[in-house]
Design a protein around this motif. Structure first.
Motif: not given
Length: 410
Positions: A45-56, A226-228, A354-368
């Motif tokens: 989740t933290d890794a996804g947050l950093v990539i989110l910030v980078q892509n913002i 965006l979706f790609l 790229r902003v939405i994807g890493p954080y969302t997928m980081g949370v999902l990976y930590d969950y399941g």
């Protein structure tokens, strides 16, 4: 390499510099998630947050880079952004000891790196207008030869020091800045596009709204992009931590990106055949690209093995080879002097994924784990296909310009 002989020496020098820069850039980006997860001991989740910030930062950089092209001047825009990017990369290892400083540096790196992208693409489109369609593809191939070289070294460098990868990336960005400073200074007098313009032309006030009203040109292409890129976050925020959980060394993951770089060069005959067979226009190439990406994610979803990941990378790479040159070529051919604005705006929409994807997928990976991440990628890839399909339907009447692109891309 006979295909290179048709281009002047100026293009060959540009290709060499781009290759070196892309090799340096690929030393870092495949490993950033691993660095945060393994070296810093943070969650996905933290890794996804950093990539989110980078892509913002990337979104802001893309849009601002396109908007400032004619106002600031291409030399100051490209050289300045690359130089600041180099500084951020070189001091990044020292900021890693402080989490919020590290995130701030990643924001700056994302902003400055993205700011140069639409400016470089627009410069290519203006400078080499007669053969820009084919040249976008050639430069894309050269960049990815650099990616193949860089990713092959990234896993090795990571075993020595992650910091070394960051610093090497910064030095390659500094080299590219110096190259552009010399290159653009030499040819600045040759084209009006290189002159600093103080006029309020393509990006001020009502003119910006006027450009945005022509949604047919950019909106659904941007949505597809965006979706790609949202779905493509599966590699760093699904596949990467999964290989670590399986006990694989870093080089096993980096070799997937080496495969990506090698295929971009080796699979050109297949992609050229595909263009001749069906995907002869940029619109069709975007649509075919999204289909290849969907097949890649289905493969990852169904088979959680390293062999399946390698095959999925083959499919995703074919998709990348179709879409990456097609978007700047379509915009350059259809928007004229306003191309920098649209390149920046569509690029910004891609970065939003790229902003939405890493954080969302980081949370999902930590969950399941990998399975929910792969399901999300599959669903989003379907939306990408829909976006490019609408764009293709709205731009069927491109006629001669599309034929010109098809000839140039073969």
């Amino acid at each position: 390499m006979k295909w290179l002989q048709q281009y002047p020496r100026e293009v060959k020098v540009f290709l060499a510099a781009s290759l070196i820069n892309s090799a340096g850039g690929s030393l870092m980006w495949p490993l950033i998630t691993m660095f945060i997860f393994k070296e810093l001991g943070r969650s996905m989740t933290d890794a996804g947050l950093v990539i989110l910030v980078q892509n913002i930062g990337g979104i802001a950089g893309q849009i601002l880079g396109g908007a400032l092209y004619h106002r600031v001047g291409v030399k100051r825009l490209i050289v300045g952004s690359l130089a600041f990017n180099a500084v951020g990369l070189i001091i990044l290892p020292y900021g890693a000891a402080h989490w919020y400083v590290f995130m701030a540096l990643m924001l700056v790196i994302g902003f400055t790196n993205a700011m140069s992208m639409p400016a470089i693409q627009a410069f290519i489109g203006f400078r080499f207008a007669e053969d820009r369609a084919g040249l976008f593809n050639v430069i894309y191939v050269a960049n990815n030869i650099g990616v193949a070289l860089g990713t092959a070294l990234s896993g090795v460098l990571a075993r020595i020091s992650y910091d070394l990868s960051f610093i090497a990336n910064g030095l390659s960005s500094l080299f590219f800045a110096v190259f552009f400073l010399i290159y653009l200074s030499r040819i600045e007098h040759e084209q009006g596009e290189l002159q600093v313009s103080r006029r309020k032309t393509s990006t001020d006030g009502h003119r910006t709204l006027e450009l945005l009203r022509d949604y047919r040109i950019y909106l659904f292409m941007g949505i597809g992009s965006l979706f790609l890129w949202l779905a493509n976050s599966i590699w760093n925020n699904g596949v990467s931590p999964y290989t670590i959980e399986l006990g694989m060394p870093e080089w096993r993951y980096s070799i997937l990106w080496t495969l990506n770089g090698v295929l971009i060069f080796a699979a050109q005959p297949f992609v050229s055949w595909l263009r001749r067979l069906w995907a002869g226009t940029p619109q069709r190439q975007m649509l075919a690209s999204a289909v290849f990406y969907l097949l890649a994610y289905i493969c990852i979803l169904m088979f959680h093995s390293y062999a399946a990941m390698a095959f999925a990378m083959v499919l995703a790479t074919l998709g990348e080879m179709l879409v990456s040159p097609a978007i700047p070529a379509f915009i350059s051919e259809h928007t004229g002097r306003t191309a920098p604005f649209y390149l920046g705006f569509v690029g910004g929409m891609g970065f939003a994924g790229r902003v939405i994807g890493p954080y969302t997928m980081g949370v999902l990976y930590d969950y399941g784990g990998l399975t929910p991440v792969a399901w999300l990628a599959v669903c989003i890839a379907v939306l990408s296909i829909a976006g490019f399909a609408v764009h293709s339907a709205l731009n069927k009447q491109a006629g001669a310009l599309e034929d010109q692109y098809a000839r140039g891309g073969k």
